[in-house]
Design a protein around this motif. Structure first.
Motif, PDB file in Angstrom:
ATOM      1  N   LEU A  98       0.146  25.244  -1.815  1.00  0.00           N
ATOM      2  CA  LEU A  98      -1.067  25.043  -1.018  1.00  0.00           C
ATOM      3  C   LEU A  98      -0.746  24.944   0.473  1.00  0.00           C
ATOM      4  CD1 LEU A  98      -3.112  22.607  -3.250  1.00  0.00           C
ATOM      5  CD2 LEU A  98      -3.662  24.968  -2.696  1.00  0.00           C
ATOM      6  N   LEU A  99       0.322  24.243   0.820  1.00  0.00           N
ATOM      7  CA  LEU A  99       0.684  24.112   2.229  1.00  0.00           C
ATOM      8  C   LEU A  99       1.112  25.449   2.824  1.00  0.00           C
ATOM      9  CD1 LEU A  99       2.521  20.660   2.167  1.00  0.00           C
ATOM     10  CD2 LEU A  99       0.198  21.172   2.962  1.00  0.00           C
ATOM     11  N   VAL A 100       1.853  26.255   2.063  1.00  0.00           N
ATOM     12  CA  VAL A 100       2.228  27.594   2.522  1.00  0.00           C
ATOM     13  C   VAL A 100       0.968  28.433   2.708  1.00  0.00           C
ATOM     14  CG1 VAL A 100       3.351  29.759   1.819  1.00  0.00           C
ATOM     15  CG2 VAL A 100       4.572  27.590   1.587  1.00  0.00           C
ATOM     16  N   GLY A 101       0.054  28.355   1.741  1.00  0.00           N
ATOM     17  CA  GLY A 101      -1.197  29.099   1.839  1.00  0.00           C
ATOM     18  C   GLY A 101      -2.006  28.702   3.065  1.00  0.00           C
ATOM     19  N   VAL A 102      -2.071  27.408   3.353  1.00  0.00           N
ATOM     20  CA  VAL A 102      -2.808  26.934   4.528  1.00  0.00           C
ATOM     21  C   VAL A 102      -2.141  27.442   5.804  1.00  0.00           C
ATOM     22  CG1 VAL A 102      -3.364  24.860   5.871  1.00  0.00           C
ATOM     23  CG2 VAL A 102      -3.854  24.932   3.437  1.00  0.00           C
ATOM     24  N   GLY A 103      -0.808  27.387   5.845  1.00  0.00           N
ATOM     25  CA  GLY A 103      -0.096  27.888   7.022  1.00  0.00           C
ATOM     26  C   GLY A 103      -0.356  29.363   7.273  1.00  0.00           C
ATOM     27  N   LEU A 104      -0.298  30.161   6.223  1.00  0.00           N
ATOM     28  CA  LEU A 104      -0.565  31.596   6.375  1.00  0.00           C
ATOM     29  C   LEU A 104      -2.010  31.860   6.764  1.00  0.00           C
ATOM     30  CD1 LEU A 104       1.521  32.967   3.376  1.00  0.00           C
ATOM     31  CD2 LEU A 104       2.057  33.135   5.814  1.00  0.00           C
ATOM     32  N   TRP A 135       1.222  43.211  -1.175  1.00  0.00           N
ATOM     33  CA  TRP A 135       1.474  42.688  -2.520  1.00  0.00           C
ATOM     34  C   TRP A 135       1.875  41.219  -2.465  1.00  0.00           C
ATOM     35  CZ3 TRP A 135       6.076  40.528  -3.878  1.00  0.00           C
ATOM     36  CH2 TRP A 135       7.188  40.821  -3.075  1.00  0.00           C
ATOM     37  N   LEU A 136       2.639  40.816  -1.431  1.00  0.00           N
ATOM     38  CA  LEU A 136       3.062  39.422  -1.327  1.00  0.00           C
ATOM     39  C   LEU A 136       1.895  38.534  -0.893  1.00  0.00           C
ATOM     40  CD1 LEU A 136       5.308  37.371  -1.600  1.00  0.00           C
ATOM     41  CD2 LEU A 136       6.055  37.962   0.719  1.00  0.00           C
ATOM     42  N   SER A 137       1.060  39.043   0.010  1.00  0.00           N
ATOM     43  CA  SER A 137      -0.127  38.278   0.422  1.00  0.00           C
ATOM     44  C   SER A 137      -1.043  38.018  -0.762  1.00  0.00           C
ATOM     45  CB  SER A 137      -0.896  39.026   1.512  1.00  0.00           C
ATOM     46  OG  SER A 137      -0.147  39.084   2.689  1.00  0.00           O
ATOM     47  N   ILE A 138      -1.255  39.036  -1.580  1.00  0.00           N
ATOM     48  CA  ILE A 138      -2.102  38.882  -2.770  1.00  0.00           C
ATOM     49  C   ILE A 138      -1.458  37.906  -3.755  1.00  0.00           C
ATOM     50  CG2 ILE A 138      -3.014  40.088  -4.803  1.00  0.00           C
ATOM     51  CD1 ILE A 138      -3.416  42.533  -2.938  1.00  0.00           C
ATOM     52  N   SER A 139      -0.154  38.038  -3.951  1.00  0.00           N
ATOM     53  CA  SER A 139       0.556  37.134  -4.865  1.00  0.00           C
ATOM     54  C   SER A 139       0.459  35.689  -4.400  1.00  0.00           C
ATOM     55  CB  SER A 139       2.029  37.541  -4.987  1.00  0.00           C
ATOM     56  OG  SER A 139       2.150  38.828  -5.522  1.00  0.00           O
ATOM     57  N   LEU A 140       0.659  35.458  -3.107  1.00  0.00           N
ATOM     58  CA  LEU A 140       0.567  34.090  -2.580  1.00  0.00           C
ATOM     59  C   LEU A 140      -0.851  33.545  -2.700  1.00  0.00           C
ATOM     60  CD1 LEU A 140       2.902  34.315   0.538  1.00  0.00           C
ATOM     61  CD2 LEU A 140       3.327  33.080  -1.599  1.00  0.00           C
ATOM     62  N   GLY A 141      -1.844  34.409  -2.549  1.00  0.00           N
ATOM     63  CA  GLY A 141      -3.232  33.983  -2.743  1.00  0.00           C
ATOM     64  C   GLY A 141      -3.487  33.547  -4.177  1.00  0.00           C
ATOM     65  N   LEU A 142      -2.961  34.308  -5.130  1.00  0.00           N
ATOM     66  CA  LEU A 142      -3.110  33.937  -6.548  1.00  0.00           C
ATOM     67  C   LEU A 142      -2.379  32.638  -6.853  1.00  0.00           C
ATOM     68  CD1 LEU A 142      -2.752  37.451  -8.223  1.00  0.00           C
ATOM     69  CD2 LEU A 142      -4.833  36.086  -7.957  1.00  0.00           C
ATOM     70  N   VAL A 143      -1.174  32.473  -6.295  1.00  0.00           N
ATOM     71  CA  VAL A 143      -0.426  31.233  -6.510  1.00  0.00           C
ATOM     72  C   VAL A 143      -1.184  30.043  -5.920  1.00  0.00           C
ATOM     73  CG1 VAL A 143       1.696  29.995  -5.858  1.00  0.00           C
ATOM     74  CG2 VAL A 143       1.832  32.331  -6.724  1.00  0.00           C
ATOM     75  N   ALA A 145      -4.416  29.826  -5.592  1.00  0.00           N
ATOM     76  CA  ALA A 145      -5.558  29.567  -6.481  1.00  0.00           C
ATOM     77  C   ALA A 145      -5.116  28.779  -7.706  1.00  0.00           C
ATOM     78  CB  ALA A 145      -6.203  30.890  -6.901  1.00  0.00           C
ATOM     79  N   LEU A 146      -3.973  29.143  -8.289  1.00  0.00           N
ATOM     80  CA  LEU A 146      -3.445  28.382  -9.426  1.00  0.00           C
ATOM     81  C   LEU A 146      -3.097  26.956  -9.012  1.00  0.00           C
ATOM     82  CD1 LEU A 146      -1.131  31.035 -11.124  1.00  0.00           C
ATOM     83  CD2 LEU A 146      -3.231  30.045 -12.060  1.00  0.00           C
ATOM     84  N   ALA A 147      -2.523  26.804  -7.826  1.00  0.00           N
ATOM     85  CA  ALA A 147      -2.156  25.472  -7.341  1.00  0.00           C
ATOM     86  C   ALA A 147      -3.397  24.604  -7.132  1.00  0.00           C
ATOM     87  CB  ALA A 147      -1.360  25.589  -6.042  1.00  0.00           C
ATOM     88  N   SER A 148      -4.469  25.185  -6.615  1.00  0.00           N
ATOM     89  CA  SER A 148      -5.691  24.390  -6.419  1.00  0.00           C
ATOM     90  C   SER A 148      -6.295  24.008  -7.765  1.00  0.00           C
ATOM     91  CB  SER A 148      -6.698  25.131  -5.540  1.00  0.00           C
ATOM     92  OG  SER A 148      -7.190  26.275  -6.181  1.00  0.00           O
ATOM     93  N   THR A 149      -6.170  24.887  -8.751  1.00  0.00           N
ATOM     94  CA  THR A 149      -6.646  24.554 -10.100  1.00  0.00           C
ATOM     95  C   THR A 149      -5.832  23.402 -10.667  1.00  0.00           C
ATOM     96  OG1 THR A 149      -7.360  26.816 -10.479  1.00  0.00           O
ATOM     97  CG2 THR A 149      -7.020  25.454 -12.427  1.00  0.00           C
ATOM     98  N   GLU A 150      -4.529  23.443 -10.472  1.00  0.00           N
ATOM     99  CA  GLU A 150      -3.663  22.357 -10.950  1.00  0.00           C
ATOM    100  C   GLU A 150      -4.039  21.046 -10.279  1.00  0.00           C
ATOM    101  OE1 GLU A 150      -0.523  19.510 -11.295  1.00  0.00           O
ATOM    102  OE2 GLU A 150      -1.080  20.415  -9.391  1.00  0.00           O
ATOM    103  N   ARG A 151      -4.330  21.086  -8.987  1.00  0.00           N
ATOM    104  CA  ARG A 151      -4.739  19.880  -8.268  1.00  0.00           C
ATOM    105  C   ARG A 151      -6.034  19.318  -8.854  1.00  0.00           C
ATOM    106  NH1 ARG A 151      -2.017  16.701  -6.034  1.00  0.00           N
ATOM    107  NH2 ARG A 151      -3.818  15.999  -4.920  1.00  0.00           N
TER     108      ARG A 151
END
Length: 166
Positions: A98-104, A135-143, A145-151
């Motif tokens: 989530l923190l990496v996603g927010v930074g990006l 492909w990496l931007s999309i992958s990080l977005g999916l990760v 989303a999974l992280a926010s679901t886990e939270r």
């Protein structure tokens, strides 16, 4: 209690369902307070999950309610009980994601703003710090989303991490 983020009323408020002996007893919109014998059940939801689901006794003692063992939240709680180290690792990975996603995301917002001509004249040319392939931007977005679901499944609200879901 049954709080389904996708079940909203006509104004977009999350609906909270109270069940008693397996039958629906009451419905309210979040935040909700249901008077029950010996106290009240208080429920508050964010955009991504529960902020609060507590029984508050008449004497003021609060106790977090436990999720149904068959729900996604219940399975996540069971993992936390049975495999605490794995649960902590998953939690740390989700926070980092989530923190990496927010930074990006901040970079993607800041660069176009800093390229607006009046601003660019003041700060000079601006280039992104990190250029990622699509492909990496999309992958990080999916990760993320999974992280926010886990939270959301952890049923632990932290303002500094989950505040986007107010």
């Amino acid at each position: 209690m049954d709080v389904r983020q996708w079940k909203t009323d006509e104004n977009g408020y999350v609906k909270v369902f109270l069940y008693r002996n397996g039958l629906q007893y009451a419905v309210s919109r979040a935040p909700a307070v249901f008077p029950v014998e010996g106290g009240a059940i208080e429920v508050a939801a964010s955009n991504f999950g529960l902020k609060r689901c507590h029984f508050v006794s008449d004497s003021g003692v609060e106790r977090q309610m436990h999720p149904d063992v068959h729900s996604a939240e219940g399975r996540r709680a069971r993992l936390d009980e049975r495999r605490p180290q794995l649960s902590r690792l998953i939690g740390v990975v989700s926070i980092v994601a989530l923190l990496v996603g927010v930074g990006l995301l901040l970079q993607q917002i800041a660069v176009p703003i800093l390229r607006i001509p009046p601003i660019a004249e003041q700060v000079g040319p601006v280039e992104p710090l990190i250029n990622l392939p699509l492909w990496l931007s999309i992958s990080l977005g999916l990760v993320a989303a999974l992280a926010s679901t886990e939270r959301a499944l952890r049923m632990r609200y932290r303002w500094w991490l989950d505040a986007a879901g107010n």
